[in-house]
Design a protein around this motif. Structure first.
Motif, PDB file in Angstrom:
ATOM      1  N   GLY A 177      -2.482   6.657   7.944  1.00 60.30           N
ATOM      2  CA  GLY A 177      -3.400   5.627   7.484  1.00 60.30           C
ATOM      3  C   GLY A 177      -2.671   4.334   7.149  1.00 60.30           C
ATOM      4  N   LEU A 178      -1.532   4.458   6.461  1.00 65.29           N
ATOM      5  CA  LEU A 178      -0.750   3.282   6.085  1.00 65.29           C
ATOM      6  C   LEU A 178      -0.292   2.511   7.316  1.00 65.29           C
ATOM      7  CD1 LEU A 178       0.882   1.572   4.015  1.00 65.29           C
ATOM      8  CD2 LEU A 178       2.757   3.194   4.338  1.00 65.29           C
ATOM      9  N   ASP A 180      -0.697   9.871   3.153  1.00 64.92           N
ATOM     10  CA  ASP A 180      -1.492   9.184   4.174  1.00 64.92           C
ATOM     11  C   ASP A 180      -0.628   8.233   4.991  1.00 64.92           C
ATOM     12  OD1 ASP A 180      -3.857   8.560   5.543  1.00 64.92           O
ATOM     13  OD2 ASP A 180      -4.225   6.816   4.271  1.00 64.92           O
ATOM     14  N   ALA A 221      -1.334   2.662  10.395  1.00 62.75           N
ATOM     15  CA  ALA A 221      -2.446   2.138  11.184  1.00 62.75           C
ATOM     16  C   ALA A 221      -2.901   0.794  10.624  1.00 62.75           C
ATOM     17  CB  ALA A 221      -3.606   3.131  11.210  1.00 62.75           C
ATOM     18  N   ARG A 222      -3.008   0.726   9.301  1.00 66.10           N
ATOM     19  CA  ARG A 222      -3.415  -0.537   8.679  1.00 66.10           C
ATOM     20  C   ARG A 222      -2.388  -1.637   8.917  1.00 66.10           C
ATOM     21  NH1 ARG A 222      -5.048   3.320   4.846  1.00 66.10           N
ATOM     22  NH2 ARG A 222      -3.153   3.057   3.579  1.00 66.10           N
ATOM     23  N   LEU A 223      -1.130  -1.259   9.027  1.00 67.37           N
ATOM     24  CA  LEU A 223      -0.053  -2.231   9.248  1.00 67.37           C
ATOM     25  C   LEU A 223       0.162  -2.541  10.725  1.00 67.37           C
ATOM     26  CD1 LEU A 223       2.584  -0.861   6.690  1.00 67.37           C
ATOM     27  CD2 LEU A 223       1.139  -2.893   6.445  1.00 67.37           C
ATOM     28  N   ASN A 224      -0.621  -1.903  11.595  1.00 66.30           N
ATOM     29  CA  ASN A 224      -0.456  -2.074  13.043  1.00 66.30           C
ATOM     30  C   ASN A 224       0.977  -1.771  13.468  1.00 66.30           C
ATOM     31  OD1 ASN A 224      -1.450  -2.644  15.632  1.00 66.30           O
ATOM     32  ND2 ASN A 224      -0.740  -4.774  15.525  1.00 66.30           N
ATOM     33  N   GLY A 273       0.795  -1.221   0.000  1.00 66.78           N
ATOM     34  CA  GLY A 273       0.000   0.000   0.000  1.00 66.78           C
ATOM     35  C   GLY A 273       0.826   1.268   0.000  1.00 66.78           C
TER      36      GLY A 273
END
Length: 407
Positions: free
Chosen positions: A380-381, A377, A383-386, A368
């Motif tokens: 956002g990136l 972002d 956060a999605r990857l924890n 991503g």
């Protein structure tokens, strides 16, 4: 040895701890003087600084403005919370009251100013004719312009009733003691919170040139203020003393001290476009990994400073300097093995998000990355990857912390 992500997080925590007011302020205080003492302050660390001062001196009178959710209770000093990075009415009112406190002092009195990063937006009282709405518009333009923090502060000083030494000038003939935590490259106190108690070497002409250089579209009142000779800042100040109580290099050294592998400190004042700095450091890390230059692995590359992010008009994501740096680093590493990194703001807030930064490693999913970079972002990136580092308010601020571990 501790695994790489844990070690990097421990080093970041050590850097923050080395700048906590509760740990460092008392050692810089003189004995409490006789006579009236008024304490004022502004910045993300200022309330914690006030609590540390009262722990040493006992209850004091005064007023401190800090960022929302950064208040620390004090015995005598009033704490007000306001908006950062875009100012609000609470900050404007606090700045007006702080200025009034300074103006009410006499020759035998002492003004103690507790100054840390973020104070520039929190002390939001405009020069004559510049409204809060216009100050808010100015800050938004500055934050999106790509200008360095020094350049932004130069402009801010010349449209303010408090910054650029005006607070200390208002206190004369009282003495002024400033206790300062540096969050700027080079630790120049005139740039920290736009130097409200420090003589200012920049000029109105400098500010106008910065506005022109970046093509800033500013409110008419701000343009008029920058053309008014009455808004030139004080070039000398009498009876004003400053003590630096915490700074970026001391925090980098504290992180280095707990590291079990060699550390190369690249500097505490690295500036530039965040994403490009990340790509440049990727090149250095790859050189270390392949050639053992300029230091042999296993090792860590440490750095601090304050990069910039120039946002295009169509940017839709949530980002900040540190996640932008990490996206540039990920892009430059191109999936290389054996390299881990952390990049965080020591105040716990990267950009406008309540996130300090993030961690990456050789297993970080890059699928991503291109989309996140296109939309700016980073939060956002990650956060999605924890992969986010979330600390909450750290109650200090010595700028960005970056560490790259090469196996």
């Amino acid at each position: 040895m501790t695994d790489a992500p844990t070690l990097l997080r421990q080093m970041f925590d050590a850097a923050v701890a080395a700048a906590l007011p509760s740990q460092v302020l008392a050692g810089h205080l003189p004995a409490k003087p006789a006579g009236r003492v008024v304490v004022v302050g502004a910045g993300k660390a200022s309330a914690a600084m006030g609590a540390a001062l009262e722990a040493a001196w006992g209850p004091c009178e005064g007023l401190i403005v800090t960022r929302y959710d950064h208040a620390v209770p004090c015995e005598g000093i009033e704490i007000v919370e306001a908006s950062h990075p875009v100012p609000d009415a609470a900050g404007e009112d606090a700045a007006r009251r702080i200025l009034s406190l300074a103006e009410g002092l006499g020759e035998g009195d002492l003004l103690v100013a507790l100054i840390s990063g973020g104070g520039s937006s929190l002390l939001s009282l405009g020069a004559d004719g510049v409204s809060l709405r216009d100050k808010q518009a100015l800050n938004r333009v500055l934050l999106a312009s790509g200008a360095s923090i020094d350049e932004m502060n130069c402009v801010r000083k010349h449209v303010s009733a408090v910054k650029g030494g005006r607070l200390a000038a208002a206190a004369w003939p009282a003495r002024v003691l400033s206790l300062v935590i540096s969050d700027v490259p080079g630790d120049d106190p005139s740039h920290i919170a736009s130097g409200p108690t420090v003589a200012d070497a920049t000029t109105l002409q400098d500010a106008r040139e910065i506005v022109a250089r970046y093509g800033m579209d500013l409110p008419d009142s701000v343009v008029a203020a920058l053309a008014d000779p009455a808004n030139e800042t004080p070039k000398t100040l009498d009876r004003a003393e400053l003590r630096m109580i915490a700074a970026p290099m001391a925090s980098l050294r504290a992180a280095q001290a707990i590291c079990p592998v060699p550390c190369l400190v690249l500097g505490d004042a690295i500036e530039g476009e965040a994403r490009e700095v990340g790509r440049a450091m990727a090149g250095m890390a790859l050189s270390v990994r392949q050639h053992g230059l300029p230091i042999a692995p296993p090792c860590i590359l440490l750095s601090g400073g304050e990069t910039t992010v120039t946002l295009p008009a169509d940017a839709t994501g949530r980002g900040g300097r540190n996640v932008e740096f990490l996206m540039g680093l990920l892009d430059g590493l191109d999936g290389a093995s054996g390299i881990h990194a952390i990049a965080c703001d020591t105040d716990g807030v990267d950009g406008a998000a309540e996130v300090a930064g993030a961690l990456i490693g050789p297993q970080t999913d890059r699928s991503g990355l291109n989309g996140a970079m296109a939309n700016y972002d980073g939060h956002g990136l990650f956060a999605r990857l924890n992969a986010q580092v979330i600390t909450g308010p750290t109650l200090t601020n010595v700028n960005d912390f970056r560490a790259i571990y090469i196996e």
